[in-house]
Design a protein around this motif. Structure first.
Motif, PDB file in Angstrom:
ATOM      1  N   ASP A  53      -2.864   2.528 -21.484  1.00 50.21           N
ATOM      2  CA  ASP A  53      -2.150   1.061 -21.633  1.00 50.21           C
ATOM      3  C   ASP A  53      -0.610   1.427 -21.056  1.00 50.21           C
ATOM      4  O   ASP A  53      -0.345   0.096 -20.316  1.00 50.21           O
ATOM      5  CB  ASP A  53      -1.899   1.118 -23.292  1.00 50.21           C
ATOM      6  CG  ASP A  53      -3.174   0.706 -23.960  1.00 50.21           C
ATOM      7  OD1 ASP A  53      -4.138   0.479 -23.436  1.00 50.21           O
ATOM      8  OD2 ASP A  53      -3.245   0.868 -25.220  1.00 50.21           O
ATOM      9  N   THR A  54      -0.065   2.295 -21.172  1.00 48.73           N
ATOM     10  CA  THR A  54       1.133   2.505 -20.175  1.00 48.73           C
ATOM     11  C   THR A  54       0.776   2.498 -18.591  1.00 48.73           C
ATOM     12  O   THR A  54       1.782   1.690 -18.277  1.00 48.73           O
ATOM     13  CB  THR A  54       1.736   3.922 -20.335  1.00 48.73           C
ATOM     14  OG1 THR A  54       1.888   4.156 -21.996  1.00 48.73           O
ATOM     15  CG2 THR A  54       3.031   4.145 -19.745  1.00 48.73           C
ATOM     16  N   LEU A  55       0.022   2.665 -18.233  1.00 45.46           N
ATOM     17  CA  LEU A  55      -0.340   2.566 -16.939  1.00 45.46           C
ATOM     18  C   LEU A  55      -0.651   1.294 -16.315  1.00 45.46           C
ATOM     19  O   LEU A  55      -0.278   0.605 -15.423  1.00 45.46           O
ATOM     20  CB  LEU A  55      -1.228   3.775 -16.190  1.00 45.46           C
ATOM     21  CG  LEU A  55      -1.026   5.212 -16.451  1.00 45.46           C
ATOM     22  CD1 LEU A  55      -2.056   6.134 -16.215  1.00 45.46           C
ATOM     23  CD2 LEU A  55       0.054   5.570 -15.112  1.00 45.46           C
ATOM     24  N   GLU A  56      -1.428   0.707 -17.304  1.00 47.79           N
ATOM     25  CA  GLU A  56      -1.679  -0.727 -16.856  1.00 47.79           C
ATOM     26  C   GLU A  56      -0.454  -1.670 -17.289  1.00 47.79           C
ATOM     27  O   GLU A  56      -0.353  -2.688 -16.173  1.00 47.79           O
ATOM     28  CB  GLU A  56      -2.903  -1.445 -17.903  1.00 47.79           C
ATOM     29  CG  GLU A  56      -4.163  -1.018 -17.521  1.00 47.79           C
ATOM     30  CD  GLU A  56      -5.271  -1.659 -18.338  1.00 47.79           C
ATOM     31  OE1 GLU A  56      -6.332  -2.549 -17.926  1.00 47.79           O
ATOM     32  OE2 GLU A  56      -5.167  -1.897 -19.625  1.00 47.79           O
ATOM     33  N   GLU A  57       0.300  -1.394 -18.033  1.00 50.07           N
ATOM     34  CA  GLU A  57       1.547  -2.015 -18.175  1.00 50.07           C
ATOM     35  C   GLU A  57       2.294  -2.030 -16.822  1.00 50.07           C
ATOM     36  O   GLU A  57       3.239  -3.000 -16.173  1.00 50.07           O
ATOM     37  CB  GLU A  57       2.385  -1.688 -19.502  1.00 50.07           C
ATOM     38  CG  GLU A  57       1.757  -2.174 -20.549  1.00 50.07           C
ATOM     39  CD  GLU A  57       2.473  -1.384 -21.732  1.00 50.07           C
ATOM     40  OE1 GLU A  57       3.598  -0.881 -21.714  1.00 50.07           O
ATOM     41  OE2 GLU A  57       1.886  -1.672 -22.958  1.00 50.07           O
ATOM     42  N   LEU A  58       2.354  -0.796 -16.347  1.00 53.93           N
ATOM     43  CA  LEU A  58       3.130  -0.607 -15.153  1.00 53.93           C
ATOM     44  C   LEU A  58       2.330  -0.840 -13.885  1.00 53.93           C
ATOM     45  O   LEU A  58       2.982  -0.508 -12.610  1.00 53.93           O
ATOM     46  CB  LEU A  58       3.475   0.987 -14.930  1.00 53.93           C
ATOM     47  CG  LEU A  58       4.385   1.416 -16.070  1.00 53.93           C
ATOM     48  CD1 LEU A  58       4.560   3.166 -16.017  1.00 53.93           C
ATOM     49  CD2 LEU A  58       5.981   0.734 -15.957  1.00 53.93           C
ATOM     50  N   ASP A  59       1.264  -1.530 -13.986  1.00 55.14           N
ATOM     51  CA  ASP A  59       0.487  -1.953 -12.939  1.00 55.14           C
ATOM     52  C   ASP A  59       0.107  -0.744 -11.820  1.00 55.14           C
ATOM     53  O   ASP A  59      -0.081  -1.047 -10.797  1.00 55.14           O
ATOM     54  CB  ASP A  59       1.155  -3.077 -12.149  1.00 55.14           C
ATOM     55  CG  ASP A  59      -0.018  -3.940 -11.291  1.00 55.14           C
ATOM     56  OD1 ASP A  59      -1.255  -3.906 -11.559  1.00 55.14           O
ATOM     57  OD2 ASP A  59       0.476  -4.686 -10.245  1.00 55.14           O
ATOM     58  N   LEU A  60      -0.134   0.499 -12.696  1.00 55.32           N
ATOM     59  CA  LEU A  60      -0.552   1.430 -11.876  1.00 55.32           C
ATOM     60  C   LEU A  60      -1.872   2.052 -11.703  1.00 55.32           C
ATOM     61  O   LEU A  60      -2.618   2.566 -11.090  1.00 55.32           O
ATOM     62  CB  LEU A  60       0.208   2.996 -12.198  1.00 55.32           C
ATOM     63  CG  LEU A  60       1.798   2.751 -12.029  1.00 55.32           C
ATOM     64  CD1 LEU A  60       2.426   3.881 -12.633  1.00 55.32           C
ATOM     65  CD2 LEU A  60       2.144   2.630 -10.430  1.00 55.32           C
ATOM     66  N   VAL A  61      -2.801   1.385 -12.881  1.00 55.82           N
ATOM     67  CA  VAL A  61      -4.169   1.185 -13.021  1.00 55.82           C
ATOM     68  C   VAL A  61      -4.489  -0.156 -13.138  1.00 55.82           C
ATOM     69  O   VAL A  61      -3.771  -1.080 -13.741  1.00 55.82           O
ATOM     70  CB  VAL A  61      -4.522   2.163 -13.870  1.00 55.82           C
ATOM     71  CG1 VAL A  61      -4.245   3.675 -13.485  1.00 55.82           C
ATOM     72  CG2 VAL A  61      -4.280   1.933 -15.128  1.00 55.82           C
TER      73      VAL A  61
END
Length: 117
Positions: A53-61
């Motif tokens: 979820d964190t990585l999606e919010e940061l658009d890294l995944v």
């Protein structure tokens, strides 16, 4: 793409987490489901979902929905960047994230270049 403001601090904070870095390393190898990540990383499924979820919010995944053979669906996650550069300039950190482009984005860029000639 320059990351600015609070996003920059959020990227640095996320990358400071060893499990986040391991998730990214696994996703760089091949797209995976959260369950697959949890099984291969010795992390609980809720922990993996929090990291994703964190990585999606940061658009890294990014994620996409895949159909399963039993008729259900599940999400598969993959990295959404090629590299991240952290620079120290004038006493401040700068974070540059070089995102992967989709085929449509590459085509649009090529079309713009040809139109400009």
């Amino acid at each position: 793409m320059d990351v600015t403001g609070s996003d920059q601090a959020d990227v640095l904070q996320a990358l400071a987490d060893e499990s986040v870095r391991e998730v990214l390393a696994r996703l760089d190898e091949t797209p995976r489901s959260a369950k697959d990540l949890a099984d291969t990383m010795d992390l609980s499924l809720p922990t993996v979902y929090r990291r994703l979820d964190t990585l999606e919010e940061l658009d890294l995944v990014v994620s996409r929905t895949e159909p399963a053979s039993d008729g259900n669906h599940y999400k598969v996650y993959e990295c959404n960047f090629d590299s991240t550069v952290i620079k120290l300039a004038d006493g401040a950190f700068e974070v540059d994230v070089y995102r992967r482009e989709s085929a449509a984005e590459r085509f649009a860029g090529l079309w713009r270049e040809l139109s400009d000639r």
